[in-house]
Design an enzyme around this catalytic site. Structure first.
Site, short mmCIF file in Angstrom:
data_model
loop_
_atom_site.label_atom_id
_atom_site.label_comp_id
_atom_site.label_asym_id
_atom_site.label_seq_id
_atom_site.Cartn_x
_atom_site.Cartn_y
_atom_site.Cartn_z
N SER A 4 0.84 -1.20 0.00
CA SER A 4 0.00 0.00 0.00
C SER A 4 0.86 1.24 0.00
CB SER A 4 -0.92 0.04 1.21
OG SER A 4 -1.64 1.26 1.21
N LYS A 14 -4.22 -6.82 3.34
CA LYS A 14 -4.21 -5.67 2.43
C LYS A 14 -5.64 -5.33 1.98
CE LYS A 14 -2.85 -2.48 -0.51
NZ LYS A 14 -3.55 -2.44 -1.72
N HIS A 17 -7.32 -3.62 4.77
CA HIS A 17 -6.74 -2.27 4.80
C HIS A 17 -7.50 -1.36 3.82
CE1 HIS A 17 -4.31 0.73 2.71
NE2 HIS A 17 -3.65 0.93 3.84
N ASN A 18 -7.70 -1.87 2.60
CA ASN A 18 -8.41 -1.06 1.60
C ASN A 18 -9.86 -0.83 2.00
OD1 ASN A 18 -5.99 -1.41 0.25
ND2 ASN A 18 -6.96 -1.65 -1.74
N GLU A 71 -9.91 1.83 4.41
CA GLU A 71 -9.65 3.08 3.67
C GLU A 71 -10.96 3.62 3.07
OE1 GLU A 71 -6.30 2.66 0.87
OE2 GLU A 71 -7.60 3.53 -0.64
P1 NBP Z 1 0.01 -0.72 -14.58
O1 NBP Z 1 -1.24 -0.73 -15.35
O2 NBP Z 1 0.79 0.54 -14.49
O3 NBP Z 1 0.99 -1.83 -15.20
C1 NBP Z 1 0.54 -3.10 -15.48
C2 NBP Z 1 1.71 -4.01 -15.79
O4 NBP Z 1 1.19 -5.32 -16.00
C3 NBP Z 1 2.47 -3.65 -17.04
O5 NBP Z 1 3.85 -3.86 -16.79
C4 NBP Z 1 1.93 -4.65 -18.07
O6 NBP Z 1 2.84 -4.97 -19.07
C5 NBP Z 1 1.73 -5.85 -17.20
N1 NBP Z 1 0.88 -6.89 -17.76
C6 NBP Z 1 -0.46 -6.93 -17.97
BR1 NBP Z 1 -1.57 -5.54 -17.64
N2 NBP Z 1 -0.90 -8.07 -18.47
C7 NBP Z 1 0.19 -8.83 -18.59
C8 NBP Z 1 0.39 -10.14 -19.06
N3 NBP Z 1 -0.63 -10.90 -19.46
N4 NBP Z 1 1.66 -10.62 -19.07
C9 NBP Z 1 2.69 -9.86 -18.67
N5 NBP Z 1 2.55 -8.60 -18.20
C10 NBP Z 1 1.32 -8.09 -18.16
O7 NBP Z 1 -0.34 -1.31 -13.16
P2 NBP Z 1 0.08 -0.82 -11.68
O8 NBP Z 1 -0.71 0.36 -11.30
O9 NBP Z 1 1.56 -0.76 -11.58
O10 NBP Z 1 -0.47 -2.05 -10.81
C11 NBP Z 1 0.17 -3.30 -10.72
C12 NBP Z 1 -0.44 -4.05 -9.56
O11 NBP Z 1 -0.21 -3.32 -8.37
C13 NBP Z 1 -1.95 -4.26 -9.65
O12 NBP Z 1 -2.26 -5.52 -9.14
C14 NBP Z 1 -2.49 -3.19 -8.76
O13 NBP Z 1 -3.75 -3.54 -8.24
C15 NBP Z 1 -1.44 -3.15 -7.69
N6 NBP Z 1 -1.38 -1.91 -6.91
C16 NBP Z 1 -1.45 -0.70 -7.52
C17 NBP Z 1 -1.40 0.45 -6.76
C18 NBP Z 1 -1.46 1.80 -7.41
O14 NBP Z 1 -1.53 2.79 -6.67
N7 NBP Z 1 -1.39 1.91 -8.72
C19 NBP Z 1 -1.23 0.38 -5.38
C20 NBP Z 1 -1.12 -0.86 -4.79
C21 NBP Z 1 -1.19 -2.01 -5.57
P3 NBP Z 1 2.87 -4.13 -20.48
O15 NBP Z 1 3.70 -2.93 -20.22
O16 NBP Z 1 3.53 -5.09 -21.44
O17 NBP Z 1 1.46 -3.82 -20.85
#
Ligand code: NBP
Length: 475
Positions: free
Chosen positions: A128, A182, A185-186, A189
């Site tokens: 988080s 987690k 936690h959400n 939130e």
């Molecule tokens: P993004 O949308 O920024 O990035 C997603 C990533 O997943 C990219 O690297 C993409 O690769 C890859 N990907 C996908 Br989509 N499908 C794929 C597949 N079939 N094979 C390989 N790679 C794949 O996501 P993010 O915001 O960084 O979130 C990532 C995780 O973290 C999620 O589970 C999210 O719930 C969690 N999270 C996010 C936050 C937040 O604040 N954003 C906070 C806490 C947790 P590509 O570049 O080739 O498309």
């Protein structure tokens, strides 16, 4: 040279997590499905530490020191399964596969069991703190085998946020425990944000305060027991003026709240576990209601009171209602963790969860120290509401809390979080509940039986007979 840890999935979260590892002196293997993201990471931030970029899963895995530790940071669900299927065959027994995404804990349990059969440690990690937290130090909730935590834990604790020198990361429990925590936690939130939103709405509509004045009030509250990241950013948001129109920014944002699903999961899991998380449920439903544009449009003509007219001193009452409702929401969330832990045999230390939420994450707050202390003084406390300090504080605040709920009702200002939290509080403390009548109704129409207050046994009354004879059914 080999990497201590690797990250695949260099999206918003993954790339900042990789940079965080590198900034802490770890050599980081970096991989992304689309290679341009890997290249961009190295070009922009390669100078921050030692990165080993890899174009293929094979090269990525080959660059990791054994036992290999690799973090998957991709979208939860099918994408995570696809990446696991791609990498698991390349790993060897003893390697540690870490899922840092927002996976559902049931998926994590399933994946952990499947990989355990192949000797691979699967660690489901709740992270988080959003984009900035991933870079500067998030709150980290790892679940999995204790053996995996032995070698992985120190690295995660190193990159986590610190409060008073204590890392916001600790071993949570086996398999899905980290993702479960987690998730809750959400959910908390969601409740916290809803309560803050209700406080704002009441101050605006009942006391006629401007967003700027409310921002000032929130800043004052932030100095006290409500001090938290969410109160702080709320003050910031409320003092912001839209550049294009010159209006308060909050007035130009469409009032339809979206959600990605972790709040809903928290409520679904709570329903399965039989834990009343009314504060979180109201928050999820309030977001849902806000999005029902057609119903809201049609309902605008419905009758309501003419309200307003309270002075700014009402803010003191709202602070007390907000604090009390917040205690209820957290008490309910911790009860859900307690129930999940019992159900799945996770043995989660509740005080430790409060400790790792003190920094890095969205619900970070002074208040969490109080929760840690409450669980330290009694790890088995049935509800945080009966902890001596919380009980005294909420006891002092309850009259104001009731006044706020009444004001909201009388003025037609929806405050489902405040009102339902108060109902929960009153429900818990009631000497007798009308559940007795419900039991009687159930016995009447469905012969569902009931127990008595004065004797042991399970009873049924034959309601259809004129003299309504009662028989014991378990003898
Ligand atoms: P993004 O949308 O920024 O990035 C997603 C990533 O997943 C990219 O690297 C993409 O690769 C890859 N990907 C996908 Br989509 N499908 C794929 C597949 N079939 N094979 C390989 N790679 C794949 O996501 P993010 O915001 O960084 O979130 C990532 C995780 O973290 C999620 O589970 C999210 O719930 C969690 N999270 C996010 C936050 C937040 O604040 N954003 C906070 C806490 C947790 P590509 O570049 O080739 O498309």
């Amino acid at each position: 040279q080999q990497a201590v840890i690797g990250v695949t999935g260099l999206g918003v979260m993954g790339r900042n997590l990789a940079r965080n590892f590198a900034r802490h002196g770890y050599t980081v293997a970096a991989h992304n499905r689309t290679n341009t993201k890997t290249k961009a990471l190295i070009e922009e931030f390669g100078h921050e530490g030692e990165f080993l970029p890899a174009e293929t899963p094979e090269a990525f895995v080959a660059s990791l020191a054994r036992p290999r530790k690799m973090v998957i940071m991709v979208q939860a669900g099918a994408a995570t399964d696809a990446v696991i299927d791609e990498f698991a065959p390349l790993l060897e027994p003893g390697d540690i596969l870490i899922d840092g995404g927002n996976a559902h804990f049931a998926d994590t349990r399933r994946r952990e069991a499947a990989l355990r059969e192949r000797g691979i440690h699967f660690v489901g990690v709740g992270i988080s703190g959003g984009e900035q937290g991933a870079l500067d130090g998030p709150s980290i909730m790892p679940g999995g085998s204790p053996e995996a935590y032995e070698s992985l834990g120190p690295i995660l604790e190193d990159i986590a946020a610190k409060v008073d020198g204590v890392p916001c990361c600790t071993y949570v429990g086996p398999d899905g425990a980290g993702h479960f925590v987690k998730m809750v936690h959400n959910g908390i939130e969601y409740a916290d944000m809803q309560l803050i939103a209700e406080a704002y709405d009441l101050l605006r509509k009942a006391s006629g305060m401007t967003p700027g004045e409310i921002a000032e009030t929130f800043r004052t509250w932030n100095e006290g027991r409500l001090g938290s990241y969410l109160i702080e950013i709320t003050a910031d948001v409320l003092s912001h003026v839209d550049r294009a129109t010159g209006k308060p920014y909050v007035d130009v944002v469409l009032d339809q709240a979206e959600q990605k699903g972790t709040g809903r999961w928290t409520v679904q899991a709570a329903l399965d576990l039989g834990v009343p998380v009314t504060g979180i449920a109201e928050a999820v439903f309030a977001r849902s209601l806000s999005g029902h544009v057609d119903m809201r449009g049609a309902a605008r003509q419905l009758a309501g009171p003419s309200g307003g007219g309270l002075d700014h001193s009402f803010a003191d009452d709202v602070e007390q209602a907000l604090y009390s409702s917040k205690v209820v929401a957290y008490a309910q969330g911790f009860n859900e963790i307690q129930a999940g832990s019992a159900q799945y045999g996770w043995n989660i230390d509740l005080g430790a969860m409060a400790t790792i939420w003190r920094g890095g994450c969205i619900i970070r707050a002074k208040f969490l120290d109080r929760i840690r202390e409450a669980y330290e003084s009694d790890p088995n406390t049935p509800t945080l509401l009966t902890d001596a300090r919380f009980a005294a504080e909420v006891g002092d605040a309850q009259n104001a809390w009731r006044d706020v709920a009444v004001t909201a009702t009388k003025n037609g200002i929806p405050a489902p979080g405040f009102a339902s939290s108060l109902a929960y509080y009153d429900g818990l403390r009631a000497d007798r509940l009308p559940a007795a009548l419900i039991q009687a109704q159930r016995d009447f129409f469905g012969a569902h039986t009931y127990r008595r207050t004065d004797r042991d046994g399970v009873y049924h009354t034959q309601w259809e007979l004129p003299d309504r004879p009662e028989t014991r059914t378990d003898a």
